[in-house]
Design a protein around this motif. Structure first.
Motif, mmCIF file in Angstrom:
data_model
loop_
_atom_site.group_PDB
_atom_site.id
_atom_site.type_symbol
_atom_site.label_atom_id
_atom_site.label_comp_id
_atom_site.label_asym_id
_atom_site.label_seq_id
_atom_site.Cartn_x
_atom_site.Cartn_y
_atom_site.Cartn_z
ATOM 1 N N PRO A 1 0.807 -1.232 0.000
ATOM 2 C CA PRO A 1 0.000 0.000 0.000
ATOM 3 C C PRO A 1 0.836 1.276 0.000
ATOM 4 C CG PRO A 1 -0.093 -1.086 2.153
ATOM 5 C CD PRO A 1 0.571 -2.031 1.208
ATOM 6 N N PHE A 2 2.024 1.222 0.598
ATOM 7 C CA PHE A 2 2.886 2.406 0.617
ATOM 8 C C PHE A 2 3.417 2.720 -0.787
ATOM 9 C CE2 PHE A 2 3.187 0.460 4.841
ATOM 10 C CZ PHE A 2 2.758 1.519 5.637
ATOM 11 N N ILE A 3 3.749 1.666 -1.537
ATOM 12 C CA ILE A 3 4.226 1.857 -2.911
ATOM 13 C C ILE A 3 3.121 2.453 -3.781
ATOM 14 C CG2 ILE A 3 5.044 0.681 -4.989
ATOM 15 C CD1 ILE A 3 6.414 -1.366 -3.153
ATOM 16 N N VAL A 4 1.923 1.867 -3.672
ATOM 17 C CA VAL A 4 0.798 2.360 -4.469
ATOM 18 C C VAL A 4 0.468 3.805 -4.113
ATOM 19 C CG1 VAL A 4 -1.664 2.070 -4.950
ATOM 20 C CG2 VAL A 4 -0.168 0.064 -4.842
ATOM 21 N N ASP A 5 0.459 4.130 -2.820
ATOM 22 C CA ASP A 5 0.165 5.506 -2.400
ATOM 23 C C ASP A 5 1.213 6.485 -2.929
ATOM 24 O OD1 ASP A 5 -2.111 4.754 -1.129
ATOM 25 O OD2 ASP A 5 -1.286 4.770 0.901
ATOM 26 N N GLY B 1 -1.182 11.940 -9.057
ATOM 27 C CA GLY B 1 -2.367 12.692 -8.644
ATOM 28 C C GLY B 1 -3.669 12.000 -8.979
ATOM 29 N N ILE B 2 -3.645 10.663 -9.030
ATOM 30 C CA ILE B 2 -4.847 9.876 -9.342
ATOM 31 C C ILE B 2 -5.207 9.053 -8.100
ATOM 32 C CG2 ILE B 2 -5.880 8.157 -10.865
ATOM 33 C CD1 ILE B 2 -3.761 8.887 -12.947
ATOM 34 N N TYR B 3 -6.430 9.241 -7.600
ATOM 35 C CA TYR B 3 -6.786 8.622 -6.327
ATOM 36 C C TYR B 3 -7.990 7.682 -6.422
ATOM 37 C CZ TYR B 3 -3.535 12.073 -4.534
ATOM 38 O OH TYR B 3 -2.407 12.812 -4.297
ATOM 39 N N ASN B 4 -8.445 7.390 -7.650
ATOM 40 C CA ASN B 4 -9.549 6.430 -7.740
ATOM 41 C C ASN B 4 -9.022 5.016 -7.525
ATOM 42 O OD1 ASN B 4 -8.881 5.048 -10.331
ATOM 43 N ND2 ASN B 4 -9.207 7.098 -11.204
ATOM 44 N N ASN B 5 -9.921 4.077 -7.316
ATOM 45 C CA ASN B 5 -9.527 2.718 -6.935
ATOM 46 C C ASN B 5 -9.277 1.801 -8.131
ATOM 47 O OD1 ASN B 5 -9.613 2.801 -3.934
ATOM 48 N ND2 ASN B 5 -11.727 3.434 -4.314
ATOM 49 N N HIS B 6 -9.371 2.351 -9.340
ATOM 50 C CA HIS B 6 -8.947 1.603 -10.522
ATOM 51 C C HIS B 6 -7.444 1.764 -10.736
ATOM 52 C CE1 HIS B 6 -13.010 0.693 -12.116
ATOM 53 N NE2 HIS B 6 -13.330 1.782 -11.440
ATOM 54 N N PHE B 7 -6.908 2.873 -10.246
ATOM 55 C CA PHE B 7 -5.501 3.193 -10.487
ATOM 56 C C PHE B 7 -4.536 2.106 -10.018
ATOM 57 C CE2 PHE B 7 -1.503 5.049 -8.948
ATOM 58 C CZ PHE B 7 -0.984 5.522 -10.143
#
Length: 424
Positions: A375-379, A386-392
């Motif tokens: 989760p830290f890598i993805v964040d 600057g993309i925060y939707n859950n498809h990203f």
């Protein structure tokens, strides 16, 4: 009594069943806790956010040093005894859960569970690596991977069903270590030479030499390969990188699938089905791995990488239940092929067979680190783009895995991605 060939002798069926049974418990830590996370505020109204975070993070972090400690102990200590001690600690924690009545007690018992499980995890594969060689080892590591993932699937359903009653009942799954603990007596009784071999012999059980294919191809460092501390550096780093990346790539299904389903308003009831299909697809290749490799041959690594990438991409764009099911199966199948191959190759990253379990411990520890940091890598990537939707997260990992597939093609002749002649 039925004897099972090992590639350098035989092992009694009860002894093999005992070794298989260890794999029943290696994927269970944290499982019984997960259904109650949403109800912690009701169960423990005074629990702080820090306590909740410690409950989920601390036990998994403790597994990592104990995995490495188990691998180091295995160089000079009785491996069967280490397994027995680890299973006993694991089982004790499972019993203590039923007496835990505070958040602090839950955290303490979960830490004890992590310590016991950490001691057991590398030896589930290590005892197989000591006992079997060549294609026999590959087959058994595939079965081991299948058993551990099948146990996770079944235990997930069991925890969901048990969660309908008292909040303590899901912890019944942590009594499963009683099964391999009782069966450990057969490891020595079923093959007396195994006890001494697991402690002293460079390559494991028995005295017959390993197959010629193993000796010719990977048993010794090639010219130019650097060796340090008994490890062939290029090989161990390659396998560590492979396992770290593939684990990171597919672990996002656990972290982000529920939010993806919620965002697309597809019905939260399908989350469990998709997750179960993913783990089912991970476990199935283990039982048929030799045949899969014989069909795909040197395309095995590439096919697995493409399968993961395609599954991630499909999950990122799908808006249909059926397509999500297909995506989960594709991701799981690719990872399910990689996993036992990685375990087998880890045993060829050392110059001394007594260090094979330590090599497995290093690889497995990196696996848990990858799960923790996902989760830290993805964040971090989310903040960059600057993309925060859950498809990203799924789209990101699809792109990264596609690039990884290119690397597989470029490095297809390397130890990390090539299939040995003994597999074909």
């Amino acid at each position: 009594m039925w004897k099972i060939p090992t590639g350098k002798g035989t092992i009694a069926l009860p002894a093999l069943l005992a070794i298989w049974s260890i794999s029943l418990v290696v994927n269970l830590p944290g499982l019984a806790i997960s259904p109650m996370l949403g109800n912690l505020d009701r169960i423990f109204p005074k629990a702080s956010d820090l306590e909740i975070q410690l409950l989920t993070v601390l036990p998994n972090l403790l597994i990592i040093p104990f995995v490495l400690y188990s691998g180091k102990l295995s160089e000079s200590r009785d491996k069967v005894r280490i397994v027995v001690v680890g299973l006993a600690i694991y089982l004790l924690a499972g019993i203590l859960y039923f007496f835990a009545d505070s958040m602090v007690a839950l955290i303490a018992v979960s830490c004890l569970l992590g310590c016991g499980c950490g001691l057991v995890i590398p030896l589930a594969a290590g005892l197989i690596a000591d006992t079997f060689v060549g294609r026999y080892r590959m087959r058994q590591l595939g079965i081991k991977s299948g058993i551990s993932n099948m146990a996770l699937v079944l235990a997930t359903f069991a925890v969901g069903w048990l969660n309908r009653g008292n909040w303590h009942t899901p912890f019944l799954v942590y009594l499963i270590p009683a099964v391999p603990l009782c069966l450990m007596v057969f490891v020595r009784r079923g093959n007396p030479s195994a006890a001494a071999a697991m402690d002293n012999a460079p390559s494991g059980v028995g005295s017959a030499p390993a197959p010629v294919a193993a000796k010719v191809e990977w048993a010794n460092p090639a010219p130019g390969e650097k060796v340090r501390g008994g490890f062939i550096l290029g090989r161990i780093w390659g396998i560590v990188g492979l396992y770290a990346f593939t684990t990171y790539a597919v672990t996002i299904i656990s972290y982000y699938l529920p939010f993806l389903i919620q965002e697309d308003r597809l019905g939260s009831d399908i989350t469990g089905t998709i997750t179960a299909l993913f783990y089912l697809a991970v476990f199935l290749p283990g039982f048929f791995l030799p045949y899969i490799i014989k069909v795909l041959r040197q395309r095995t690594s590439l096919f697995s990488a493409v399968s993961i990438a395609a599954g991630l991409l499909l999950m990122a764009v799908a808006r249909d239940h059926a397509l999500l099911y297909v995506a989960a199966v594709m991701m799981g199948f690719g990872y399910g092929v990689f996993q036992p191959v990685i375990y087998d190759k880890a045993t060829y990253t050392v110059t001394d067979g007594r260090k094979s379990t330590l090599a497995l411990a290093v690889v497995l520890a990196v696996n848990y680190i990858a799960i923790t940091v996902t989760p830290f890598i993805v964040d971090a990537f989310r903040h960059v783009f600057g993309i925060y939707n859950n498809h990203f997260p799924f789209l990101l990992n699809a792109v990264l895995t596609a690039l990884f597939a290119v690397l597989v093609v470029v490095r297809r002749g390397s130890f990390t991605f090539r299939m040995s002649g003994e597999y074909l």
